[in-house]
Design a protein around this motif. Structure first.
Motif, PDB file in Angstrom:
ATOM      1  N   SER A 508      28.964  48.059  48.368  1.00  0.00           N
ATOM      2  CA  SER A 508      29.732  46.861  48.725  1.00  0.00           C
ATOM      3  C   SER A 508      29.822  45.861  47.581  1.00  0.00           C
ATOM      4  CB  SER A 508      29.107  46.188  49.946  1.00  0.00           C
ATOM      5  OG  SER A 508      27.752  45.824  49.682  1.00  0.00           O
ATOM      6  N   ARG A 511      34.072  46.191  43.076  1.00  0.00           N
ATOM      7  CA  ARG A 511      35.393  45.649  43.342  1.00  0.00           C
ATOM      8  C   ARG A 511      36.235  46.617  44.173  1.00  0.00           C
ATOM      9  NH1 ARG A 511      37.077  43.101  37.404  1.00  0.00           N
ATOM     10  NH2 ARG A 511      35.236  41.747  37.186  1.00  0.00           N
ATOM     11  N   ASP A 512      36.984  46.058  45.103  1.00  0.00           N
ATOM     12  CA  ASP A 512      37.833  46.854  45.981  1.00  0.00           C
ATOM     13  C   ASP A 512      39.248  46.861  45.420  1.00  0.00           C
ATOM     14  OD1 ASP A 512      38.645  48.364  48.148  1.00  0.00           O
ATOM     15  OD2 ASP A 512      39.051  46.608  49.401  1.00  0.00           O
ATOM     16  N   ASP A 514      42.416  49.365  43.444  1.00  0.00           N
ATOM     17  CA  ASP A 514      42.930  50.720  43.300  1.00  0.00           C
ATOM     18  C   ASP A 514      42.934  51.130  41.830  1.00  0.00           C
ATOM     19  OD1 ASP A 514      43.506  51.210  46.030  1.00  0.00           O
ATOM     20  OD2 ASP A 514      45.322  49.980  45.863  1.00  0.00           O
ATOM     21  N   LYS A 521      39.785  54.161  45.158  1.00  0.00           N
ATOM     22  CA  LYS A 521      39.181  52.851  44.971  1.00  0.00           C
ATOM     23  C   LYS A 521      38.110  52.875  43.879  1.00  0.00           C
ATOM     24  CE  LYS A 521      41.321  50.672  48.375  1.00  0.00           C
ATOM     25  NZ  LYS A 521      42.213  49.512  48.148  1.00  0.00           N
ATOM     26  N   SER A 523      35.481  51.197  44.005  1.00  0.00           N
ATOM     27  CA  SER A 523      34.174  51.152  44.663  1.00  0.00           C
ATOM     28  C   SER A 523      33.563  52.530  44.859  1.00  0.00           C
ATOM     29  CB  SER A 523      34.287  50.449  46.019  1.00  0.00           C
ATOM     30  OG  SER A 523      35.255  51.090  46.834  1.00  0.00           O
ATOM     31  N   LYS A 595      31.877  42.727  41.849  1.00  0.00           N
ATOM     32  CA  LYS A 595      32.354  41.442  42.346  1.00  0.00           C
ATOM     33  C   LYS A 595      31.494  40.339  41.736  1.00  0.00           C
ATOM     34  CE  LYS A 595      33.574  43.489  46.835  1.00  0.00           C
ATOM     35  NZ  LYS A 595      33.243  43.515  48.289  1.00  0.00           N
TER      36      LYS A 595
END
Length: 673
Positions: A508, A511-512, A514, A521, A523, A595
């Motif tokens: 989590s 970064r989410d 593409d 993703k 992630s 993130k």
């Protein structure tokens, strides 16, 4: 062409110990990848030339690989900073299979077992006359000094014999000044409330070659081999965006070639729609690869990696692909590294190109094709044994319990023929007036001084640890290993500090966003890992996505990142505090992968190697040539190591296989005389 050029294999001859010139016919050693961890499949190398960016990905991606290889503990001790909670010792508690053995017959095993073979050691307090005895019963066949991957695999091959277990059983002793075998290979298992995490403190993997599969089969650990998904690409960070380098989808034969050329992450798409290189950069690279380029210096001046790449493919390819590649492989400076010494397998492509009569301007694409055809023939002529596990050349591999599986299996096989915490202090002739009697090696050990008498000696010590111990038999060796090279402002062979920093983050935290070319993703971390051009302001050299390469090494809701930081352009890393190193790496990861509000990392390990990777800088080949000549004066003595035969894990394993042939041949000749 008026420029003076070496013959096709001259660069290899000048670099590799003379003992391997004729014995080493293994194409994986002569022409395999330099990298051990993130190098692409060999097939991709030549087809990337087709796209006009040949060197861009000819050896596109590999983090510091010589951390893996033959470094012996006779070098400066590493700064191993323990973390909380305490890690399980990679030596004593790392899980290994119990089925280590060989195919030696019972009769041979009986004659070579530790219980049946008399000890060849004697206390240095013994009477000097006894120490000089020429009795064969008190002289071992071969002393191998340095228990890194090179030394350990050499000792195994001397003991085991050839592929069929013949010619082995030699009386060999392997000494290592650390408390474990494997050099910079350290696999560690960490367990806490979140689960178990398996990680490496040195290299993360190897580019699979026959030498690794062979020795795994011989040690009965081939069922422990694991291979990464061949479709996972290496990534390069540029302007805050991740760019995949061309890769196939894992298809075999013609299908794999088509995938590499026309697939969703193939060469054609990289050249036409990829934005790692600008159009002017692509055109410049294409001209050098497909049409021609400036010739090499007419006066034979040795080129650096930067000189060679910019001459052939242009500045942009160098800055955005080759510079980070070199930072990953050598943790080095491409402005001081010698192209012919550091990357001879790629440099030779230019020789192949000029060998084509009509290719007057040396377009290297055609040289790459010529070498690919030759390499295919070599592999067909010497195919893998049918009983070996199936593998793909160059595919990243490891073992279920980490790379330490190999040296631990060798230690179990050799038993008391392995002497740990033995530091070599001196090598001399048993009797200077009778060189054929062999050598007398002196050691500092936990139980006091020891001496070993040997018919032959192979050293795999790092260069800085071998400068004076061989002076009695090679008087010029200290001066050679400490020579000042004005061209690079160095004394001797430089080994810069590198830190391996292993951090784990929850999925989590990533970064989410593409990724291009249908990789999904970010992630999910679909790739080998990430390299950073020095122009990006990222201090970390490269980040391996360890848990993506080998799933199951951490809980499903975590990712393991193995980060390398330091090197010849950032030597200050060797004196930094652990928390500062972790902070620097974490800050870099937040700029690219994480993130900004990601949780603090789980710090699994921080390992600082003060003398990590030998730098093959300008003047290196001359030093190796002089060392080659020097060895001729001391028959039965070989001064080797990853500063001669290559820094990659497979290079070191192949060295152990080929050098064993040389030692056996020498001993057989000596016996006949």
């Amino acid at each position: 062409m008026t420029a003076k050029r070496y013959s096709r294999y001259e660069w290899h001859r000048r670099l590799v110990p003379p003992s391997l010139h004729t014995a080493n016919k293994n194409p994986s050693h002569l022409h395999g990848h330099t990298g051990t961890t993130m190098a692409p499949h060999p097939r991709s190398s030549k087809h990337i030339l087709l796209a006009g960016i040949a060197l861009s990905t000819a050896a596109a991606f590999a983090p510091p690989t010589s951390l893996s290889s033959s470094s012996s503990s006779s070098s400066s001790p590493s700064l191993h900073r323990s973390v909380s909670p305490p890690r399980i010792s990679p030596l004593r508690h790392h899980v290994l299979p119990n089925t280590v053995g060989s195919r030696r017959t019972a009769a041979t095993a009986a004659t070579t077992s530790p219980e049946r073979r008399p000890s060849r050691l004697q206390s240095s307090s013994s009477d000097e006359s006894a120490s000089s005895s020429s009795s064969s019963s008190s002289t071992i066949d071969c002393l191998v000094v340095g228990g890194g991957i090179s030394g350990a695999t050499l000792a195994h091959n001397l003991f085991y014999g050839d592929d069929d277990g013949n010619g082995g059983g030699l009386d060999v002793l392997l000494t290592e000044s650390r408390s474990y075998l494997g050099g910079n290979v350290q696999s560690t298992l960490h367990a806490d409330a979140d689960g178990s995490f398996l990680f490496e403190n040195g290299p993360n993997s190897f580019a699979t070659q026959p030498s690794v599969v062979r020795i795994s089969h011989q040690l009965n650990i081939q069922d422990q081999l694991v291979f990464a998904d061949e479709s996972l690409p290496p990534w390069v960070n540029h302007h805050g965006k991740l760019h995949p380098l061309p890769k196939g989808k894992g298809g075999k034969g013609a299908r794999g070639q088509l995938e590499l050329l026309f697939g969703s992450n193939g060469i054609l798409k990289f050249g036409l729609t990829g934005d790692l290189l600008s159009w002017p950069g692509k055109i410049r690279a294409a001209v050098g690869a497909l049409a021609g380029h400036a010739p090499p210096p007419a006066d034979g001046t040795e080129e650096t990696i930067r000189d060679w790449v910019t001459r052939i493919l242009g500045e942009e390819v160098f800055a955005r692909i080759i510079d980070p590649f070199v930072s990953g492989v050598y943790a080095g400076d491409p402005s001081t590294l010698s192209m012919k010494a550091a990357l001879p397998k790629i440099a030779r492509i230019e020789e192949y190109a000029y060998d084509i009569e009509w290719n007057k301007f040396g377009a290297i694409f055609y040289g790459g094709l010529a070498r690919q055809v030759e390499l295919t023939k070599e592999r067909k002529a010497d195919p893998p044994k049918p009983e070996w596990v199936e593998f793909e050349y160059g595919n990243p591999g490891s073992y279920k319990n980490g790379l330490s599986t190999l040296p631990k299996a060798i230690e179990k096989e050799l038993g008391d023929r392995v002497k740990l915490e033995w530091t070599l202090t001196r090598v001399s002739r048993i009797d200077p007036s009778r060189p054929s009697l062999g050598y007398l090696a002196s050691f500092s050990t936990p139980t006091g001084p020891q001496t070993v008498r040997a018919k032959s000696v192979v050293s795999t010590l790092p260069a800085h640890a071998a400068d004076s111990v061989f002076e009695p038999v090679l008087p010029a060796s200290p001066a050679l290993f400490s020579r000042v090279r004005d061209a690079v402002n160095r004394r001797g062979i430089y080994y810069p500090p590198v830190a391996a920093v292993t951090l784990a983050y929850p999925r989590s935290s990533f970064r989410d966003v593409d990724l291009p070319n249908d990789f999904g993703k970010l992630s999910s971390l679909p790739g080998f890992g990430l390299l950073h051009p020095r122009s990006e302001g990222i201090r970390t050299l490269g980040t391996l996505w360890s848990s993506s390469l080998f799933p199951g090494r951490c809980p499903d809701d975590y990712h393991i990142l193995l980060n390398y930081i330091g090197g010849s352009r950032d030597p200050a890393i060797g004196t930094m505090k652990e928390e500062d190193i972790v902070r620097a790496v974490d800050e870099d990861l937040r700029k690219v992968l994480l993130k900004r509000d990601a949780k603090e990392p789980k710090v699994l390990g921080v390992k600082v190697w003060p003398t990590a990777i030998p730098q093959y800088e300008l003047g290196h080949l001359e030093i190796m040539t002089e060392l080659e000549e020097m060895e001729k004066t001391a028959e039965g003595l070989w001064i080797c190591g990853n500063y001669r035969s290559g820094v990659a894990f497979p290079d070191c394993v192949t060295f152990g296989y080929e050098q064993a042939k040389v030692v056996r041949e020498f001993l057989e000749t000596r016996t006949k005389v």
